[in-house]
Write an enzyme that holds these catalytic residues in place. Structure first.
Site, PDB file in Angstrom:
ATOM      1  N   ARG A  37      12.117  -0.573   2.591  1.00 14.17           N
ATOM      2  CA  ARG A  37      12.937   0.068   3.436  1.00 14.17           C
ATOM      3  C   ARG A  37      14.307  -0.225   2.956  1.00 14.17           C
ATOM      4  NH1 ARG A  37       9.278   2.379   5.409  1.00 14.17           N
ATOM      5  NH2 ARG A  37       8.257   1.938   7.417  1.00 14.17           N
ATOM      6  N   GLU A  95      18.854   6.620   6.772  1.00 15.42           N
ATOM      7  CA  GLU A  95      18.226   7.950   6.502  1.00 15.42           C
ATOM      8  C   GLU A  95      18.222   8.931   7.730  1.00 15.42           C
ATOM      9  OE1 GLU A  95      14.044   6.735   5.723  1.00 15.42           O
ATOM     10  OE2 GLU A  95      14.585   5.483   3.899  1.00 15.42           O
ATOM     11  N   HIS A 155      12.481   9.398   0.903  1.00 14.30           N
ATOM     12  CA  HIS A 155      11.224   8.799   1.565  1.00 14.30           C
ATOM     13  C   HIS A 155       9.842   9.424   1.714  1.00 14.30           C
ATOM     14  CE1 HIS A 155      10.666   5.586   4.847  1.00 14.30           C
ATOM     15  NE2 HIS A 155       9.559   5.867   4.315  1.00 14.30           N
TER      16      HIS A 155
HETATM   17  P1  NAP Z   1       1.421  -5.690   3.841  1.00 11.01           P
HETATM   18  O1  NAP Z   1       0.084  -5.777   3.152  1.00 11.01           O
HETATM   19  O2  NAP Z   1       1.690  -6.531   5.182  1.00 11.01           O
HETATM   20  O3  NAP Z   1       2.403  -6.480   2.691  1.00 11.01           O
HETATM   21  C1  NAP Z   1       3.718  -6.978   2.985  1.00 11.01           C
HETATM   22  C2  NAP Z   1       3.988  -8.151   1.806  1.00 11.01           C
HETATM   23  O4  NAP Z   1       5.395  -8.313   2.016  1.00 11.01           O
HETATM   24  C3  NAP Z   1       3.234  -9.291   1.852  1.00 11.01           C
HETATM   25  O5  NAP Z   1       2.856  -9.729   0.675  1.00 11.01           O
HETATM   26  C4  NAP Z   1       4.126 -10.250   2.593  1.00 11.01           C
HETATM   27  O6  NAP Z   1       3.739 -11.624   1.992  1.00 11.01           O
HETATM   28  C5  NAP Z   1       5.405  -9.578   2.087  1.00 11.01           C
HETATM   29  N1  NAP Z   1       6.570 -10.003   2.917  1.00 11.01           N
HETATM   30  C6  NAP Z   1       6.605 -10.164   4.045  1.00 11.01           C
HETATM   31  N2  NAP Z   1       7.786 -10.534   4.675  1.00 11.01           N
HETATM   32  C7  NAP Z   1       8.580 -11.368   3.387  1.00 11.01           C
HETATM   33  C8  NAP Z   1       9.547 -11.899   3.258  1.00 11.01           C
HETATM   34  N3  NAP Z   1      10.537 -12.132   4.122  1.00 11.01           N
HETATM   35  N4  NAP Z   1       9.842 -12.403   2.016  1.00 11.01           N
HETATM   36  C9  NAP Z   1       9.101 -11.914   1.117  1.00 11.01           C
HETATM   37  N5  NAP Z   1       7.951 -11.349   0.980  1.00 11.01           N
HETATM   38  C10 NAP Z   1       7.555 -10.827   2.253  1.00 11.01           C
HETATM   39  O7  NAP Z   1       2.327  -4.316   3.912  1.00 11.01           O
HETATM   40  P2  NAP Z   1       1.749  -3.103   3.091  1.00 11.01           P
HETATM   41  O8  NAP Z   1       0.714  -2.263   3.668  1.00 11.01           O
HETATM   42  O9  NAP Z   1       1.752  -3.367   1.575  1.00 11.01           O
HETATM   43  O10 NAP Z   1       3.466  -2.170   3.358  1.00 11.01           O
HETATM   44  C11 NAP Z   1       4.446  -2.817   3.084  1.00 11.01           C
HETATM   45  C12 NAP Z   1       5.760  -1.915   3.378  1.00 11.01           C
HETATM   46  O11 NAP Z   1       5.930  -0.926   2.627  1.00 11.01           O
HETATM   47  C13 NAP Z   1       5.883  -1.260   4.900  1.00 11.01           C
HETATM   48  O12 NAP Z   1       5.725  -2.311   5.834  1.00 11.01           O
HETATM   49  C14 NAP Z   1       6.810  -0.323   4.844  1.00 11.01           C
HETATM   50  O13 NAP Z   1       8.029  -0.996   5.061  1.00 11.01           O
HETATM   51  C15 NAP Z   1       6.895   0.030   3.208  1.00 11.01           C
HETATM   52  N6  NAP Z   1       6.317   1.168   3.128  1.00 11.01           N
HETATM   53  C16 NAP Z   1       7.019   2.133   2.723  1.00 11.01           C
HETATM   54  C17 NAP Z   1       6.444   3.605   2.326  1.00 11.01           C
HETATM   55  C18 NAP Z   1       7.358   4.899   1.957  1.00 11.01           C
HETATM   56  O14 NAP Z   1       7.152   5.941   2.088  1.00 11.01           O
HETATM   57  N7  NAP Z   1       8.666   4.427   1.099  1.00 11.01           N
HETATM   58  C19 NAP Z   1       5.278   3.683   2.602  1.00 11.01           C
HETATM   59  C20 NAP Z   1       4.433   2.931   2.749  1.00 11.01           C
HETATM   60  C21 NAP Z   1       4.981   1.487   3.190  1.00 11.01           C
HETATM   61  P3  NAP Z   1       4.122 -12.986   2.868  1.00 11.01           P
HETATM   62  O15 NAP Z   1       3.875 -12.822   4.215  1.00 11.01           O
HETATM   63  O16 NAP Z   1       3.257 -13.958   2.141  1.00 11.01           O
HETATM   64  O17 NAP Z   1       5.673 -13.295   2.684  1.00 11.01           O
HETATM   65  C1  8YV Z   2       6.149   7.361   6.392  1.00  6.33           C
HETATM   66  C2  8YV Z   2       6.423   4.828   5.687  1.00  6.33           C
HETATM   67  O1  8YV Z   2       6.928   8.260   5.650  1.00  6.33           O
HETATM   68  O2  8YV Z   2       4.125   4.136   6.250  1.00  6.33           O
HETATM   69  C3  8YV Z   2       5.196   3.847   6.140  1.00  6.33           C
HETATM   70  O3  8YV Z   2       5.900   2.947   6.301  1.00  6.33           O
HETATM   71  O4  8YV Z   2       7.484   4.625   5.596  1.00  6.33           O
HETATM   72  C4  8YV Z   2       5.866   6.259   5.340  1.00  6.33           C
HETATM   73  O5  8YV Z   2       4.606   6.152   5.317  1.00  6.33           O
HETATM   74  C5  8YV Z   2       7.009   6.616   7.773  1.00  6.33           C
HETATM   75  O6  8YV Z   2       6.228   5.685   8.414  1.00  6.33           O
HETATM   76  C6  8YV Z   2       7.464   7.920   8.528  1.00  6.33           C
HETATM   77  O7  8YV Z   2       6.469   8.583   9.048  1.00  6.33           O
END
Ligand code: NAP
Ligand code: 8YV
Length: 321
Positions: free
Chosen positions: A231, A260, A278
């Site tokens: 994010r 954004e 994004h």
């Molecule tokens: P997840 O399985 O819950 O993994 C989150 C990771 O972050 C865990 O390893 C957690 O470990 C760590 N974490 C959480 N808070 C933290 C902190 N304060 N300091 C350090 N590490 C921390 O989630 P995921 O499915 O991998 O998704 C992660 C994130 O990616 C989403 O929440 C979203 O914001 C982002 N994302 C972006 C896109 C995009 O389009 N760019 C798409 C999908 C997801 P600990 O709890 O041990 O700290």
């Molecule tokens: C999406 C994301 O683009 O899954 C997330 O956390 O950031 C992306 O997959 C977002 O949720 C907007 O729909």
């Protein structure tokens, strides 16, 4: 009688078709006067379908007293106040897992695009520079490089596994150590000092706000590359822009931004930066899987009282099948 739901943000035609077959859908985008609409419809709305970007703003949450479920099209749900939701007994769901591969792929694409100067070299050919001035300057390899992953969850783990193919030496920083073979770094600054690439893939929200601050950016340094697919809020954007301008940070590959759909204009002319809007999960295949899960959660909630993928905060109030 079909339950009535509020749809915040867009939905694919496939999602709309499925939603319309089970619910009376009120798209927020078609409501011209929200207050007037709320006075006639607010109490009838039983669920909200939204996305990670729009979430549910507090004034909307407050205006819908009978909402029982919120389904988020995205895994990140930092734009939804889960504390308020749990207090009100509202089950919040999201779309974990189905987007891991494509988000990991975009993180690695940004690594490759920054290291191999993909955008510059594409332009080198199109502009006629190749024929006029000869070969483009050499680029850098990602093979065998040190990579630090901030957030080793579902997606971070997938990035790490995929990077093994490139021979990368992988370490990670999270709040809790994981049962994995990669090196755990308790201290983010120490990790940033040690690596060539720092990849952010944590959730957004207060606990990660500006985790990548000036100290971390300076530790990564002029030979370092920052990749952010988490994010925009996870990085101190002003500090990052300044560090890139001053050469204190080498390169950046960015899919997410603090405000954004706006990205800092200072980045637009920088050759050492690759930007995407994004789109990490934005493939036809992954968006279909996310859309299906978003709708499945709502249908299941109203048909059986269970949901497939509640957010962890709602584990105590959600029934799963
Ligand atoms: P997840 O399985 O819950 O993994 C989150 C990771 O972050 C865990 O390893 C957690 O470990 C760590 N974490 C959480 N808070 C933290 C902190 N304060 N300091 C350090 N590490 C921390 O989630 P995921 O499915 O991998 O998704 C992660 C994130 O990616 C989403 O929440 C979203 O914001 C982002 N994302 C972006 C896109 C995009 O389009 N760019 C798409 C999908 C997801 P600990 O709890 O041990 O700290
Ligand atoms: C999406 C994301 O683009 O899954 C997330 O956390 O950031 C992306 O997959 C977002 O949720 C907007 O729909």
């Amino acid at each position: 009688m079909k339950p009535e739901i509020l749809l915040i943000g867009g939905a694919t035609p496939r999602m709309m078709e499925r939603l319309n077959s089970k619910f009376v859908v009120h798209p927020l985008s078609e409501i011209t006067d929200f207050d007037t609409w709320v006075s006639s419809h607010g109490e009838k709305i039983e669920a909200v379908a939204t996305n990670g970007h729009d979430g549910v703003k507090p004034h909307i949450m407050d205006a819908l007293p009978n909402v029982k479920a919120i389904s988020c099209y995205g895994v990140g749900y930092d734009a939804i106040d889960t504390k308020v939701a749990v207090e009100r007994g509202i089950v919040v769901t999201h779309t974990p897992g189905v987007l891991n591969a494509d988000v990991a792929n975009l993180a690695i694409l940004l690594m490759l695009a920054t290291s191999r100067c993909l955008v510059r070299d594409d332009q080198w050919v199109r502009s006629g520079n190749w024929a006029k001035n000869g070969n483009a300057p050499l680029t850098r390899s990602i093979e065998n490089k040190k990579v630090g992953i901030l957030g080793l969850g579902r997606i971070g783990g997938e990035i790490a596994r995929k990077l093994e193919v490139f021979g990368c030496d992988i370490c990670y920083h999270t709040r809790t150590k994981k049962e994995v073979s990669y090196t755990y770094c308790e201290d983010l600054v120490e990790m940033a000092t040690a690596v060539d690439y720092l990849i952010a893939i944590t959730p957004g929200g207060p606990s990660t706000n500006k985790l990548i601050n000036r100290t971390v950016i300076d530790a990564l340094g002029p030979e370092g590359t920052l990749i952010n697919v988490a994010r925009g809020s996870v990085v101190d954007e002003k500090e990052m822009v300044q560090a890139l301008q001053e050469g204190r940070l080498g390169w950046a590959g960015l899919d997410v931004f603090a405000d954004e759909p706006n990205a800092p204009e200072e980045l637009f002319n920088m050759e050492n930066v690759v930007l995407t809007p994004h789109t990490a999960s934005a493939t036809i295949e992954t968006r279909q899987a996310m859309g299906d899960l978003t709708v499945d959660n709502l249908i299941s909630f109203f048909e059986s009282g269970t949901v497939k993928t509640p957010v962890p905060e709602c584990a105590g109030i959600a029934k799963t099948d």
